[in-house]
Design an enzyme around this catalytic site. Structure first.
Site, PDB file in Angstrom:
ATOM      1  N   ARG A 111       0.794  -1.226   0.000  1.00  0.00           N
ATOM      2  CA  ARG A 111       0.000   0.000   0.000  1.00  0.00           C
ATOM      3  C   ARG A 111       0.828   1.278   0.000  1.00  0.00           C
ATOM      4  O   ARG A 111       0.583   2.158  -0.813  1.00  0.00           O
ATOM      5  CB  ARG A 111      -0.954   0.009   1.209  1.00  0.00           C
ATOM      6  CG  ARG A 111      -1.905  -1.146   1.235  1.00  0.00           C
ATOM      7  CD  ARG A 111      -2.946  -1.027   2.328  1.00  0.00           C
ATOM      8  NE  ARG A 111      -3.940  -0.007   2.049  1.00  0.00           N
ATOM      9  CZ  ARG A 111      -5.035   0.193   2.778  1.00  0.00           C
ATOM     10  NH1 ARG A 111      -5.257  -0.568   3.828  1.00  0.00           N
ATOM     11  NH2 ARG A 111      -5.884   1.132   2.472  1.00  0.00           N
ATOM     12  N   HIS A 157      -8.132  -4.198  -7.031  1.00  0.00           N
ATOM     13  CA  HIS A 157      -7.850  -3.491  -5.780  1.00  0.00           C
ATOM     14  C   HIS A 157      -9.113  -3.412  -4.929  1.00  0.00           C
ATOM     15  O   HIS A 157      -9.847  -2.415  -4.982  1.00  0.00           O
ATOM     16  CB  HIS A 157      -7.331  -2.082  -6.111  1.00  0.00           C
ATOM     17  CG  HIS A 157      -6.618  -1.413  -4.979  1.00  0.00           C
ATOM     18  ND1 HIS A 157      -5.371  -1.796  -4.546  1.00  0.00           N
ATOM     19  CD2 HIS A 157      -6.968  -0.374  -4.198  1.00  0.00           C
ATOM     20  CE1 HIS A 157      -4.983  -1.021  -3.557  1.00  0.00           C
ATOM     21  NE2 HIS A 157      -5.944  -0.142  -3.320  1.00  0.00           N
ATOM     22  N   TYR A 201     -19.284  12.505 -12.371  1.00  0.00           N
ATOM     23  CA  TYR A 201     -19.297  13.686 -13.226  1.00  0.00           C
ATOM     24  C   TYR A 201     -18.034  13.816 -14.083  1.00  0.00           C
ATOM     25  O   TYR A 201     -18.070  14.417 -15.146  1.00  0.00           O
ATOM     26  CB  TYR A 201     -19.439  14.957 -12.381  1.00  0.00           C
ATOM     27  CG  TYR A 201     -20.724  15.013 -11.586  1.00  0.00           C
ATOM     28  CD1 TYR A 201     -21.958  14.976 -12.224  1.00  0.00           C
ATOM     29  CD2 TYR A 201     -20.690  15.103 -10.201  1.00  0.00           C
ATOM     30  CE1 TYR A 201     -23.133  15.033 -11.491  1.00  0.00           C
ATOM     31  CE2 TYR A 201     -21.863  15.151  -9.459  1.00  0.00           C
ATOM     32  CZ  TYR A 201     -23.084  15.113 -10.112  1.00  0.00           C
ATOM     33  OH  TYR A 201     -24.242  15.168  -9.387  1.00  0.00           O
TER      34      TYR A 201
END
Length: 923
Positions: A111, A157, A201
């Site tokens: 990570r 993921h 968006y």
């Protein structure tokens, strides 16, 4: 239910008793009665809970497995296959240690830390790979970000969608990434800290640079691994055709460690990689020559190179990053500080809020207003100052109290073979080069195998075409495909692949033209095969390929450096924020001084009317005009014989019409003391001297090195009589000639050796004798092949070769240099000029004319002169300065601003004159 609860309570009590006994046994380190009690308690629990489990003698004091039914009555199957829940008693310290170690390694490897080879964390790598697999490439339309996030989460993921989207947003931000990897369409946040629009968006696709990280992925250049559910394969690392770890940097906090690698310039990083490819033993200092340091996407200034060197040599170093600021004068005569670039990762909106707080809390009382001038062209913050504020002091306070100056702690930690390591610059480049060697080698093997496979097929085609009649006969006479293949293989010694290809060959391939194409393709393949084998056999070829491909990436995606790096880290480093350009500096009789760029004044022909150079108070006029570099030392010599020192940039810059700043606000002058001469210099050479001249004709020569260190309150430069004043100071070298001109129209020239060197606190000797009603106008150094230029108050002047003036001993009255008349006025100014020089003439009312010397007539000593400047009836000429040597300059780039060539500047400094002229050059 009640029965089950009672049983559970009893079991819990027994377990608690057992834990207390275990703790006491370990504390006393004995195995006496306690061990018996432990055994007894263990037997009791086993009987009451019906657990069929045998505990060995060795495990008895360490662990106990108990199956207990659910207190609410439901039965939970335990790990031992029976009913109930499995309970394991273990030592908390060891359990925490092993569990936390597993967690921390997962965070470190999976990570928080980037891989040294491609500079990516797993989430970055998975985003880029998922977008590439889905076809969201630069040549395709943008796709909804939510679709990409869904692909990443569903396939590779399995974490939160907001974390993946935030990472994706950062990859598209040009103020976060030095080389953005995602091309975002829509609101992807701003440098003000505004968050991006929701993923439903915005749209995105891979940027062109990201394709260089993914290039050749399909050619087995890297290893793949199963995804989280083993349904798909994902790359362990990307091919990364440029050093992304350096270019885009990385930051992340793991467990017990953190990384913070700043971004660098792509072209410089590639140059450093190529330098190490050519010479694996290259030193860090040599790498710094091509990659001087980090290059932040937001620009700014890094003060000091020591932190960079420490980080590159040890992996850890501290940088100081400052905003790029400029000081500008407004129409009202006040100054403003314009912040053009801010340090990396600084939130601009919070910076504005902090500035407002400081002003409200009166910690910065010099600030009158703050404007947000951000637009599509820049992110300027305009800080208006009060009339009495000193811009440099305010700027220093801003650096101290705001994020206009920040620290950046470089900690170059990355994964090397899944192990976190603190790396030096050379190690980062080494591991990247090793990765590229592996990528190029594996790609070459892949291409070699494909080329050999294709050549093998073409060899079969050639055999078939050479024996086409027999091949057709065998095929026609065969009952099945297998029979035809078997007979062809037996007859011509073909392989199975060749036979299958011949059987699938179309009839059009039998034409002569097609045969030629096959032969040409086969010849090309054989050349490629030979090349691939040569590459695999010679590591130098591999290095050459890496270098060529890196240079190609640099050519296509390289951009100029944005972050400046200054030579030294200083607490106050105003000079590094000011361009080293030549300025016109004027000072009036009333003591107002200002500086402005020389380009303000346009060149005019002889006899021009000029342009308004300064607005003055009534009865005030410009007394001194000279030219100097912004970074030069300005030595101010007063009429009282004292010397003061400033840097040129410390003189406030003003507009062409502004009056300027009172010199008493910059220098600690005494009452009645004014400035009579100025010297501009960057160094204080031991073999040069300063020649002083007074109004009554006294002269003195003093070594320049004696003025290298001057107190803030000034030093005595020359002792004067009560009725005398200092009028001129010039730099002089051994063997030069000195010429002095009096208001009586006479000039005298003598060798500088006539005046011996003296200390500062002396009076000097007689240089020129003048009548009681006259005084010395000035003193200059008469260089060979130059002219003496003189001009009257009404603008009539001329130039006469210095060779026409006889060389006398000092102390005489001299010879006539101009015939003066009432119409032309008294002699006003004298200067030594060259044929290629330009001069700037200024009148008492502030009118300035800039004209070439070549346009002024060269006349004999006893002549009246010609009109050089048209002067109004109530005006008069008061000052002249040489503005340019006329030499050609090199082209100036946007980064260089008004800088000129270093060697040329040194040459001009060597030729520079004292007094009104600081340095000969303006352009």
């Amino acid at each position: 239910m009640a029965e089950n609860d009672d049983r559970f309570d009893e079991d819990r009590e027994n377990v608690d008793n057992l834990e207390r006994l275990l703790a006491r046994a370990e504390e006393d380190d004995s195995e006496g009665d306690e061990e018996a009690e432990v055994t007894s308690a263990s037997s009791t629990i086993e009987e009451e809970t019906d657990v069929d489990h045998v505990i060995s003698e060795e495990e008895r004091a360490r662990s106990l497995i108990v199956d207990m039914p659910n207190p609410h009555g439901s039965i939970i199957e335990g790990a031992n296959g029976g009913e109930g829940t499995t309970v394991r008693a273990a030592f908390l310290g060891k359990e925490m240690q092993s569990s936390f170690l597993e967690y921390s390694m997962s965070v470190i490897v999976s990570r928080a830390l980037p891989d040294v080879r491609d500079g990516l964390k797993p989430v970055h790598r998975r985003i880029l790979y998922a977008m590439n697999e889905s076809g969201y490439t630069p040549n395709k339309p943008h796709m909804k970000s939510a679709r990409t996030v869904g692909d990443v989460i569903g396939k590779y993921h399995p974490h939160g969608d907001s974390a993946v989207y935030d990472t994706m947003v950062r990859l598209a931000q040009p103020f976060s990434m030095r080389l953005p990897l995602i091309d975002g369409h829509g609101n992807f946040g701003s440098i003000d800290g505004d968050s991006a629009a929701a993923m439903r968006y915005t749209e995105a696709r891979l940027d062109k640079a990201a394709m260089e990280l993914l290039r050749d992925l399909e050619k087995e250049t890297v290893d793949f691994q199963p995804n989280y559910d083993e349904s798909l394969q994902e790359p362990k690392v990307l091919p990364a055709r440029f050093p992304n770890l350096l270019v885009n940097g990385s930051n992340g906090i793991a467990v017990g460690m953190a990384t913070n690698i700043p971004p660098h310039n792509l072209g410089e990083s590639i140059d450093a990689t190529c330098l190490m490819l050519d010479n694996p033993d290259v030193t860090t200092e040599e790498l710094l020559q091509v990659m001087p340091g980090p290059d932040f996407p937001t620009g700014g200034i890094i003060t000091g190179r020591q932190g960079i060197l420490d980080a590159y040599e040890t992996g850890h170093g501290n940088l100081t990053v400052r905003a790029k600021c400029s000081i500008e004068e407004r129409k009202n005569g006040r100054y403003s500080i314009v912040v053009k670039e801010i340090p990396y990762m600084v939130n601009r909106k919070r910076l504005l809020e902090k500035l407002g707080e400081l002003v409200r809390d009166k910690k910065l009382p010099e600030i009158s207003n703050i404007h947000d001038a951000a637009d599509r062209h820049g992110i300027d913050i305009i800080i208006d100052l009060k009339s009495n504020a000193v811009p440099q002091v305010v700027l220093n306070k801003l650096y101290k109290h705001t994020q206009l100056q920040t620290g950046f702690g470089m900690n170059m930690l990355a994964l090397v073979e899944n192990t976190p390591r603190l790396l030096t610059l050379k190690e980062i480049l080494y591991y990247y080069i090793e990765h590229q060697k592996d990528v190029v080698t594996r790609r070459t093997r892949y291409e070699l195998a494909r080329a050999e496979e294709r050549a093998h097929i073409l060899d079969g085609y050639i055999v078939a075409l050479d024996n086409i009649d027999e091949v057709i006969s065998i095929i026609r006479s065969s009952q099945t495909d297998k029979e035809a293949a078997k007979r062809l293989t037996s007859r011509f010694g073909l392989s199975k692949k060749q036979t299958d290809a011949i059987l699938e060959m179309r009839l059009r391939r039998l034409t002569g033209l097609e045969r030629e194409k096959i032969e040409e393709e086969l010849a090309e393949l054989r050349e490629k095969i030979a090349y691939y084998k040569r590459v695999l056999a010679d590591e130098r070829e591999v290095r050459l390929i890496i270098k060529e491909e890196l240079q190609d990436v640099k050519k296509r995606y390289g951009t100029p450096r944005r972050t400046r790096i200054t030579a030294e880290a200083k607490e106050i480093d105003v000079e590094d924020l000011i361009a080293d350009e030549n300025m016109v500096i004027t000072m009036t009789k009333a003591g107002y001084i200002k500086r402005l760029p020389v380009t303000t004044y346009r060149q005019q022909k002889r006899g021009g009317k000029g342009m308004q150079g300064v607005n003055l108070k009534e009865s005030d006029f410009v007394e001194h005009l000279f030219v100097a570099s912004n970074h030069s030392y300005m030595l101010f010599f007063s009429t009282a014989g004292k010397v003061y020192r400033l840097k040129a940039y410390e003189i406030p810059e003003a507009s062409r019409h502004a009056r300027g700043t009172a010199i008493v606000n910059l220098l600690p002058l005494m009452k009645g003391e004014t400035i009579s001469a100025v010297i501009a210099t960057k160094e204080f050479p031991e073999n040069e001297f300063l020649m002083f001249a007074t109004e009554q004709g006294m002269v003195k020569k003093t070594a320049m090195k004696q003025f290298a260190n001057i107190r803030k309150d000034g030093l005595i430069a020359i002792n004067l009589r009560d009725d005398d004043h200092l009028i001129a100071v010039r730099r002089v070298a051994q063997g030069q000639k000195v010429i002095m001109v009096s208001s009586a129209g006479k000039a005298i020239m003598w060798d500088e050796e006539e005046a011996r060197a003296m200390g500062r606190d002396t009076m000097g000797v007689r240089g020129m004798t003048v009548p009681a009603d006259a005084h010395v106008l000035g003193m200059e150094i008469a260089r060979p092949d130059t002219d003496l230029f003189v001009i009257t108050e009404k603008g009539f002047g001329k130039r006469t070769p210095v060779s026409e003036y006889p060389c006398h001993h000092r102390g005489g009255q001299g010879v006539y240099t101009i015939t003066m008349t009432q119409k032309k006025g008294l002699l006003s100014v004298m200067k030594i000029v060259g044929p290629e020089d330009e001069i700037m003439i200024i009148s008492e009312e502030g009118v300035v004319v800039r004209t070439p010397v070549s346009g002024i007539s060269e006349l004999g000593r006893s002549t009246q002169g010609v009109c050089v400047m048209k002067v109004a009836d109530k005006d008069r000429v008061v000052a002249v300065a040489i503005s340019s040597t006329g030499k050609k300059r090199k082209a100036k780039t946007a980064e260089e601003g008004a800088d000129i060539d270093k060697e040329e500047m040194e040459e001009l400094e060597a030729e520079s004159e004292a007094g009104a002229l600081g340095e000969d050059d303006l352009d």
